[in-house]
Design a protein around this motif. Structure first.
Motif, PDB file in Angstrom:
ATOM      1  N   TRP A 252       0.808  -1.221   0.000  1.00  0.00           N
ATOM      2  CA  TRP A 252       0.000   0.000   0.000  1.00  0.00           C
ATOM      3  C   TRP A 252       0.842   1.273   0.000  1.00  0.00           C
ATOM      4  CZ3 TRP A 252      -4.878  -0.248  -1.349  1.00  0.00           C
ATOM      5  CH2 TRP A 252      -5.701   0.879  -1.175  1.00  0.00           C
ATOM      6  N   PRO A 253       1.894   1.379   0.820  1.00  0.00           N
ATOM      7  CA  PRO A 253       2.741   2.583   0.772  1.00  0.00           C
ATOM      8  C   PRO A 253       3.410   2.779  -0.596  1.00  0.00           C
ATOM      9  CG  PRO A 253       3.115   1.385   2.805  1.00  0.00           C
ATOM     10  CD  PRO A 253       2.299   0.486   1.928  1.00  0.00           C
ATOM     11  N   LYS A 254       3.717   1.690  -1.280  1.00  0.00           N
ATOM     12  CA  LYS A 254       4.335   1.809  -2.599  1.00  0.00           C
ATOM     13  C   LYS A 254       3.323   2.285  -3.636  1.00  0.00           C
ATOM     14  CE  LYS A 254       7.764  -1.705  -1.454  1.00  0.00           C
ATOM     15  NZ  LYS A 254       8.285  -3.062  -1.733  1.00  0.00           N
ATOM     16  N   ILE A 255       2.067   1.860  -3.472  1.00  0.00           N
ATOM     17  CA  ILE A 255       1.003   2.374  -4.344  1.00  0.00           C
ATOM     18  C   ILE A 255       0.813   3.863  -4.097  1.00  0.00           C
ATOM     19  CG2 ILE A 255      -1.476   2.285  -4.799  1.00  0.00           C
ATOM     20  CD1 ILE A 255      -1.347  -0.739  -4.267  1.00  0.00           C
ATOM     21  N   ALA A 256       0.817   4.258  -2.833  1.00  0.00           N
ATOM     22  CA  ALA A 256       0.682   5.680  -2.498  1.00  0.00           C
ATOM     23  C   ALA A 256       1.834   6.484  -3.097  1.00  0.00           C
ATOM     24  CB  ALA A 256       0.648   5.853  -0.981  1.00  0.00           C
ATOM     25  N   GLU A 257       3.038   5.946  -3.023  1.00  0.00           N
ATOM     26  CA  GLU A 257       4.201   6.631  -3.599  1.00  0.00           C
ATOM     27  C   GLU A 257       4.038   6.798  -5.104  1.00  0.00           C
ATOM     28  OE1 GLU A 257       9.079   6.049  -3.917  1.00  0.00           O
ATOM     29  OE2 GLU A 257       7.846   4.585  -2.829  1.00  0.00           O
ATOM     30  N   ILE A 331       5.408 -13.481 -12.428  1.00  0.00           N
ATOM     31  CA  ILE A 331       5.249 -12.028 -12.493  1.00  0.00           C
ATOM     32  C   ILE A 331       5.495 -11.437 -11.114  1.00  0.00           C
ATOM     33  CG2 ILE A 331       3.566 -10.148 -12.804  1.00  0.00           C
ATOM     34  CD1 ILE A 331       4.263 -11.285 -15.449  1.00  0.00           C
ATOM     35  N   ASP A 332       6.222 -10.330 -11.043  1.00  0.00           N
ATOM     36  CA  ASP A 332       6.384  -9.586  -9.806  1.00  0.00           C
ATOM     37  C   ASP A 332       5.103  -8.771  -9.572  1.00  0.00           C
ATOM     38  OD1 ASP A 332       7.166  -6.752  -8.560  1.00  0.00           O
ATOM     39  OD2 ASP A 332       8.516  -8.257  -7.743  1.00  0.00           O
ATOM     40  N   THR A 333       4.413  -9.025  -8.471  1.00  0.00           N
ATOM     41  CA  THR A 333       3.096  -8.428  -8.258  1.00  0.00           C
ATOM     42  C   THR A 333       3.155  -6.914  -8.108  1.00  0.00           C
ATOM     43  OG1 THR A 333       2.182 -10.460  -7.312  1.00  0.00           O
ATOM     44  CG2 THR A 333       1.102  -8.396  -6.710  1.00  0.00           C
ATOM     45  N   GLU A 334       4.142  -6.396  -7.407  1.00  0.00           N
ATOM     46  CA  GLU A 334       4.265  -4.940  -7.281  1.00  0.00           C
ATOM     47  C   GLU A 334       4.448  -4.300  -8.655  1.00  0.00           C
ATOM     48  OE1 GLU A 334       7.434  -1.586  -5.682  1.00  0.00           O
ATOM     49  OE2 GLU A 334       7.435  -3.566  -4.723  1.00  0.00           O
ATOM     50  N   ALA A 335       5.341  -4.844  -9.450  1.00  0.00           N
ATOM     51  CA  ALA A 335       5.577  -4.312 -10.793  1.00  0.00           C
ATOM     52  C   ALA A 335       4.324  -4.426 -11.651  1.00  0.00           C
ATOM     53  CB  ALA A 335       6.748  -5.042 -11.443  1.00  0.00           C
ATOM     54  N   MET A 336       3.570  -5.497 -11.467  1.00  0.00           N
ATOM     55  CA  MET A 336       2.329  -5.690 -12.222  1.00  0.00           C
ATOM     56  C   MET A 336       1.344  -4.557 -11.949  1.00  0.00           C
ATOM     57  SD  MET A 336      -0.555  -8.611 -11.567  1.00  0.00           S
ATOM     58  CE  MET A 336      -0.882  -7.805  -9.971  1.00  0.00           C
ATOM     59  N   PHE A 337       1.125  -4.234 -10.675  1.00  0.00           N
ATOM     60  CA  PHE A 337       0.188  -3.159 -10.346  1.00  0.00           C
ATOM     61  C   PHE A 337       0.638  -1.833 -10.950  1.00  0.00           C
ATOM     62  CE2 PHE A 337      -1.694  -5.730  -6.857  1.00  0.00           C
ATOM     63  CZ  PHE A 337      -3.024  -5.430  -7.089  1.00  0.00           C
ATOM     64  N   LEU A 338       1.916  -1.520 -10.824  1.00  0.00           N
ATOM     65  CA  LEU A 338       2.411  -0.249 -11.349  1.00  0.00           C
ATOM     66  C   LEU A 338       2.290  -0.204 -12.873  1.00  0.00           C
ATOM     67  CD1 LEU A 338       5.537   0.408  -9.093  1.00  0.00           C
ATOM     68  CD2 LEU A 338       3.120   0.896  -8.664  1.00  0.00           C
ATOM     69  N   ARG A 339       2.512  -1.337 -13.516  1.00  0.00           N
ATOM     70  CA  ARG A 339       2.363  -1.388 -14.976  1.00  0.00           C
ATOM     71  C   ARG A 339       0.909  -1.136 -15.396  1.00  0.00           C
ATOM     72  NH1 ARG A 339       0.825  -5.762 -17.312  1.00  0.00           N
ATOM     73  NH2 ARG A 339       1.762  -7.144 -15.748  1.00  0.00           N
TER      74      ARG A 339
END
Length: 351
Positions: A252-257, A331-339
C-alpha cells in the motif's frame, strides 16, 4: 500458412477474455471468435458474435456455424446478489454454449473452464492455505464445482479434454467489469489525490497484514493456452498465480508513492457506501484532466474492492502443479500493479 486452430472465447470483453484474445491475436496462428452480449470489433482472424448465452435457442442459432472450432475458452460470468442465485445462470451459460458447439464440432480438442479460489471456499472465510487442486469440495452452493461436474460427465468417452483453471484475483485492463481491482485502487487513489487527502487502506484491520497473491491477466492468458494445447494437462485442474506473495501493509505505501500521495493509517470503510456520491467529482476530474469520457459506473467496482479488502485471512494457493507440468512464467506483483496503473494513465482513464 493458416493453422487449423480455432478458438471460441466466451466472455470476450472481460479482463480474462479480453487479455486472452489479445494473446491469441499476438500468437498469429489462431482463428478467434469472441462471444459476448455486447459484441466487439472484428478484424483479420478475429470476429465477434453477439449472443445471449442464457437463451439456449439463441445460443444454438447464433453458434450454428462454428463447426470448425478446436478450442473453447470459457470465461463468462453473471453476477447475482447471493451465492445460491449464482448457480443457475452461470451453469446455464456454460451448458448452453457447450451444447451448441460440442455436437457440431468434430475436431474439438479442448474445453477450458475458468474458475477461481471459490472452489476452495475462499469467499466464505479462512480456508486452508496453500490451497491445492486435490483439496476436497466444500458445502454447496458453488457454481464453479457444478460447471466442472458438467464438463467431466460430458467428456467421458470423448476425444476432447477439459481443464479447470483457478487463478487468484486477476489484474489487468478492462472497463465496466465487476471484478477489476486495479481500477478500484487507481480511481480511489486518484480521487484521494484530487481531494488532497492521504491514501488510507479501507479494508478490515486484519486484511492489511494478511498474506495474499494475485494473477496477472497476461500470465493467465499464456498459462491458459499452454494448458489447452499440451495433452499432459488434459482433464485436470490447475492453480495459476504470479508466484510471489505480498501483504497490503507492504504494498500500500508503494502504491501511495506511485500516485504521489501520503499514507495515513488504515480506516475501515465500505467503498460501496463512501464512494456512492463521487460521480460528480469523477465528472469534474474527467473534464479537468481531459480524460477519456468514461461513465463513473464503468471505471470502478467498489463492491468488489470491499470484497477483496475484507479478506482478513491468508489468501493463496499452491501453484507448483502447473510449473511441474512445464509452465514456468512468473510475475512480480508490485511491478504488475504499477504497470497497470501506467496503462490506465496512457489510456487517459486516470490523470
Amino acid at each position: 500458412m493458416r493453422s487449423n486452430k480455432k478458438a471460441v472465447v466466451v466472455g470476450a470483453n472481460g479482463i480474462i477474455g479480453g487479455n486472452l484474445i489479445a494473446h491469441l491475436v499476438e500468437l498469429g496462428d489462431w482463428d478467434i471468435v469472441g462471444l459476448s452480449r455486447s459484441g466487439g470489433y472484428s478484424k483479420g482472424r478475429l470476429k465477434h458474435i453477439v449472443v445471449d448465452l442464457l437463451d439456449a435457442a439463441d445460443a444454438k442459432a447464433k453458434l450454428a456455424s462454428l463447426t470448425d472450432v478446436t478450442h473453447i475458452f470459457y470465461a463468462a460470468y453473471q453476477d447475482r446478489p447471493s451465492w445460491a442465485e449464482l448457480v443457475a445462470p452461470n451453469l446455464a451459460m456454460l451448458v448452453n454454449v457447450v451444447n451448441a458447439i460440442e455436437p457440431i464440432a468434430p475436431n474439438l480438442e479442448h474445453i477450458s473452464l475458468m474458475q477461481g479460489y471459490k472452489v476452495y471456499g475462499a469467499h466464505l472465510g479462512p480456508f486452508k492455505t496453500p490451497a491445492r487442486e486435490t483439496d476436497a469440495n466444500h458445502m454447496p452452493p458453488e457454481f464453479n464445482i457444478d460447471q466442472q461436474d458438467f464438463l467431466e460427465a460430458l467428456q467421458k468417452g470423448k476425444a476432447w479434454t477439459w481443464s479447470a483453471l483457478r487463478p487468484s484475483v486477476v489484474i489487468g485492463f478492462a472497463l465496466g467489469n465487476p471484478m477489476n481491482l486495479a481500477s478500484v485502487i487507481a480511481v480511489y487513489a486518484s480521487m484521494s489525490k484530487e481531494l488532497g487527502i492521504p491514501l488510507r487502506f479501507p479494508g478490515k484491520p486484519g486484511a492489511y497484514n494478511s498474506l495474499l497473491e494475485m494473477t496477472d491477466a497476461g500470465l493467465l492468458a499464456r498459462a491458459t493456452i499452454f494448458i489447452a494445447t499440451n495433452p499432459q494437462c488434459g482433464n485436470q485442474a490447475f492453480n495459476i498465480n504470479n508466484g510471489d506473495l505480498f501483504r497490503w501493509s507492504e504494498l500500500w505505501p508503494k502504491i501511495a508513492e506511485y500516485f504521489r500521495l501520503d499514507v495515513a493509517p488504515p480506516l475501515p470503510m465500505s467503498l460501496n457506501v463512501i464512494m456512492a456520491d463521487k460521480e460528480k467529482l469523477w465528472d469534474r476530474m474527467v473534464k479537468k484532466h481531459s480524460l477519456l469520457p468514461t461513465p463513473y459506473s464503468d471505471v470502478s467496482a467498489w463492491g468488489f474492492g470491499d470484497f477483496v479488502f475484507g479478506w482478513d485471512y491468508d489468501f493463496f494457493a499452491d501453484g507448483t502443479k502447473l510449473r511441474r507440468a512445464g509452465f514456468h512464467d512468473y510475475i512480480d506483483t508490485e511491478a504488475m500493479f504499477l504497470r497497470v496503473f501506467d496503462d490506465l494513465k496512457t489510456r487517459k482513464i486516470i490523470p
